[in-house]
Motif scaffolding. Structure first.
Motif, short mmCIF file in Angstrom:
data_model
loop_
_atom_site.label_atom_id
_atom_site.label_comp_id
_atom_site.label_asym_id
_atom_site.label_seq_id
_atom_site.Cartn_x
_atom_site.Cartn_y
_atom_site.Cartn_z
N TRP A 73 22.42 -11.03 -4.52
CA TRP A 73 20.85 -10.57 -4.93
C TRP A 73 20.87 -10.75 -6.50
CZ3 TRP A 73 17.10 -10.24 -1.42
CH2 TRP A 73 17.38 -9.86 -0.12
N THR A 74 19.55 -11.45 -6.81
CA THR A 74 19.28 -11.38 -8.26
C THR A 74 18.07 -10.74 -8.68
OG1 THR A 74 20.31 -13.50 -8.47
CG2 THR A 74 18.86 -12.96 -10.15
N ILE A 75 17.84 -9.75 -9.69
CA ILE A 75 16.36 -9.34 -10.04
C ILE A 75 15.66 -10.68 -10.53
CG2 ILE A 75 15.16 -7.74 -11.55
CD1 ILE A 75 17.54 -5.89 -11.64
N GLY A 76 14.39 -10.66 -9.77
CA GLY A 76 13.32 -11.74 -10.00
C GLY A 76 12.43 -11.18 -11.09
N ALA A 77 11.92 -9.85 -10.95
CA ALA A 77 11.14 -9.30 -11.83
C ALA A 77 11.38 -7.82 -11.81
CB ALA A 77 9.75 -9.57 -11.46
N ASP A 78 11.59 -7.16 -13.12
CA ASP A 78 11.99 -5.63 -13.34
C ASP A 78 10.74 -5.09 -12.83
OD1 ASP A 78 14.61 -5.38 -13.99
OD2 ASP A 78 13.99 -6.31 -16.18
N TYR A 79 9.65 -5.49 -13.38
CA TYR A 79 8.35 -4.91 -13.04
C TYR A 79 7.27 -5.89 -12.67
CZ TYR A 79 10.82 -1.47 -15.88
OH TYR A 79 11.83 -0.61 -16.15
N THR A 80 6.66 -5.79 -11.40
CA THR A 80 5.88 -6.82 -10.87
C THR A 80 4.36 -6.40 -10.93
OG1 THR A 80 5.99 -6.15 -8.46
CG2 THR A 80 7.56 -7.56 -9.30
N LEU A 81 4.07 -5.07 -10.91
CA LEU A 81 2.63 -4.71 -11.22
C LEU A 81 1.98 -4.69 -12.45
CD1 LEU A 81 2.88 -1.44 -8.79
CD2 LEU A 81 2.56 -3.88 -8.08
N PRO A 82 0.64 -4.87 -12.53
CA PRO A 82 0.22 -4.98 -14.03
C PRO A 82 0.12 -3.86 -14.58
CG PRO A 82 -1.50 -5.21 -12.23
CD PRO A 82 -0.43 -5.17 -11.59
N ASP A 83 0.16 -2.77 -14.13
CA ASP A 83 0.06 -1.10 -14.45
C ASP A 83 1.13 -0.45 -13.52
OD1 ASP A 83 -2.06 -1.63 -16.53
OD2 ASP A 83 -3.12 -2.14 -14.85
N GLN A 84 1.74 0.37 -14.15
CA GLN A 84 2.66 1.34 -13.54
C GLN A 84 1.75 2.24 -12.84
OE1 GLN A 84 2.84 1.07 -17.03
NE2 GLN A 84 2.29 3.05 -17.78
N ILE A 85 2.29 3.09 -11.92
CA ILE A 85 1.77 4.04 -11.28
C ILE A 85 2.42 5.51 -11.72
CG2 ILE A 85 1.56 5.18 -8.68
CD1 ILE A 85 0.22 2.46 -8.84
N SER A 86 1.24 6.46 -11.93
CA SER A 86 1.81 7.85 -12.58
C SER A 86 2.28 8.60 -11.36
CB SER A 86 0.43 8.25 -13.29
OG SER A 86 0.79 9.64 -13.43
N THR A 87 3.24 9.09 -11.57
CA THR A 87 3.77 10.05 -10.43
C THR A 87 3.41 11.47 -10.67
OG1 THR A 87 6.09 9.86 -11.42
CG2 THR A 87 5.65 8.29 -9.70
N VAL A 88 2.54 11.61 -11.69
CA VAL A 88 2.16 13.08 -11.91
C VAL A 88 1.39 13.42 -10.57
CG1 VAL A 88 0.98 14.54 -13.40
CG2 VAL A 88 2.20 12.78 -14.37
N THR A 89 0.47 12.75 -10.15
CA THR A 89 -0.48 13.04 -9.01
C THR A 89 -0.43 12.16 -7.86
OG1 THR A 89 -2.23 12.00 -9.99
CG2 THR A 89 -2.22 14.31 -10.49
N ARG A 90 0.46 11.01 -8.26
CA ARG A 90 0.47 10.14 -7.12
C ARG A 90 1.97 10.04 -6.55
NH1 ARG A 90 -3.71 5.10 -8.55
NH2 ARG A 90 -5.57 6.31 -8.13
N THR A 91 2.03 9.68 -5.18
CA THR A 91 3.35 9.52 -4.76
C THR A 91 3.46 8.16 -3.96
OG1 THR A 91 3.83 11.88 -4.35
CG2 THR A 91 4.88 10.54 -2.99
N PRO A 92 4.23 7.18 -4.85
CA PRO A 92 4.22 5.90 -4.12
C PRO A 92 4.75 5.79 -2.47
CG PRO A 92 4.98 5.80 -6.36
CD PRO A 92 4.81 7.38 -5.92
N GLY A 93 4.19 5.12 -1.54
CA GLY A 93 4.74 5.27 -0.19
C GLY A 93 4.97 3.57 0.04
N ARG A 94 4.86 3.44 1.45
CA ARG A 94 5.25 2.11 1.95
C ARG A 94 4.71 1.03 1.41
NH1 ARG A 94 3.92 1.50 8.50
NH2 ARG A 94 6.23 1.19 8.89
N ILE A 95 5.68 0.02 1.42
CA ILE A 95 5.30 -1.20 0.83
C ILE A 95 5.23 -2.39 2.07
CG2 ILE A 95 5.57 -3.21 -0.78
CD1 ILE A 95 7.22 -1.10 -2.35
N ARG A 96 4.35 -3.31 2.10
CA ARG A 96 4.39 -4.38 3.02
C ARG A 96 3.92 -5.52 2.46
NH1 ARG A 96 7.54 -1.83 4.79
NH2 ARG A 96 8.09 -0.88 6.90
N CYS A 97 4.65 -6.56 2.68
CA CYS A 97 4.30 -7.86 2.11
C CYS A 97 4.02 -9.24 2.82
CB CYS A 97 5.28 -8.21 0.88
SG CYS A 97 6.96 -8.28 1.43
N GLY A 98 3.43 -10.26 2.66
CA GLY A 98 2.99 -11.21 3.38
C GLY A 98 3.03 -12.56 2.52
N TYR A 99 3.08 -13.79 2.97
CA TYR A 99 3.19 -15.06 2.44
C TYR A 99 2.38 -16.07 3.22
CZ TYR A 99 4.56 -19.54 0.42
OH TYR A 99 4.51 -20.90 -0.01
#
Length: 195
Positions: free
Chosen positions: A120-146
């Motif tokens: 495996w190779t890192i393709g992108a360290d950070y893919t989103l345009p803006d980070q998510i603040s974890t002060v009040t937000r809890t990241p959950g499930r990710i699903r992707c499609g092509y």
């Protein structure tokens, strides 16, 4: 999800620990010669480390576990929620949350494999345009499609600062998952949303 027929159930890797085999995602990969194999990604926690791992199944048996990434400094409840995607070229992509606990932020990282998950190779360290603040937000499930050269990511986030905490964030990429743009954010507290 599309309709499916289930003909049987089987364990990929049985473990009675509540910290193993978390948040699995499964994909079937068809090679150009018509043969296929299945890949599952999942995460597990061991002490202060959080890992994303993969297993591959050809024929009737699941292969050995392959570690994709290890993050030290695990904080309870900050899961990676990995999701796997196969491109028409056979390249495997895995997307998962990474955390900066000192600055209370989260981002989605992408790794890829061109050898059916052997490396495996890192393709992108950070893919989103803006980070998510974890002060009040809890990241959950990710699903992707092509589809047609574009990748779509849907992710669920819990926002503790609102009465209806569920958010669905939709991101799109036209550079094979290296970067994404926010397409839509659906919040449960907006009356016009059905979610």
């Amino acid at each position: 999800d599309v309709p499916a027929v289930i003909s049987s159930w089987e364990n990929v890797d049985f473990n009675s620990s509540p910290e193993f085999n978390l948040h699995p995602d499964l994909v079937n990969v068809t090679r150009t010669d018509g043969t296929d194999y299945m890949v599952t990604v999942y995460e597990f926690v061991s002490g202060t480390n959080s890992r994303v791992a993969m297993r591959k199944r050809e024929g009737d048996t699941w292969g050995a576990e392959s570690i994709i990434t290890v993050e030290s400094g695990y904080v309870a409840g900050r899961y990676k929620h990995p999701s796997i995607l196969v491109l028409p070229t056979g390249r495997l992509l895995v997307f998962y949350w990474v955390y900066d606990h000192l600055n209370s932020i989260a981002q989605i990282q992408m790794q890829y494999s061109n050898d059916e998950g052997a490396s495996w190779t890192i393709g992108a360290d950070y893919t989103l345009p803006d980070q998510i603040s974890t002060v009040t937000r809890t990241p959950g499930r990710i699903r992707c499609g092509y589809k047609d050269g574009q990748i779509l990511i849907l992710t669920q986030v819990k926002d503790s600062s609102t009465a209806r905490p569920d958010l669905i964030l939709q991101y799109g990429s036209d550079d094979l998952g290296t970067s994404f743009l926010l397409v839509f954010e659906m919040a449960g507290d907006i009356p016009t949303n059905t979610g």
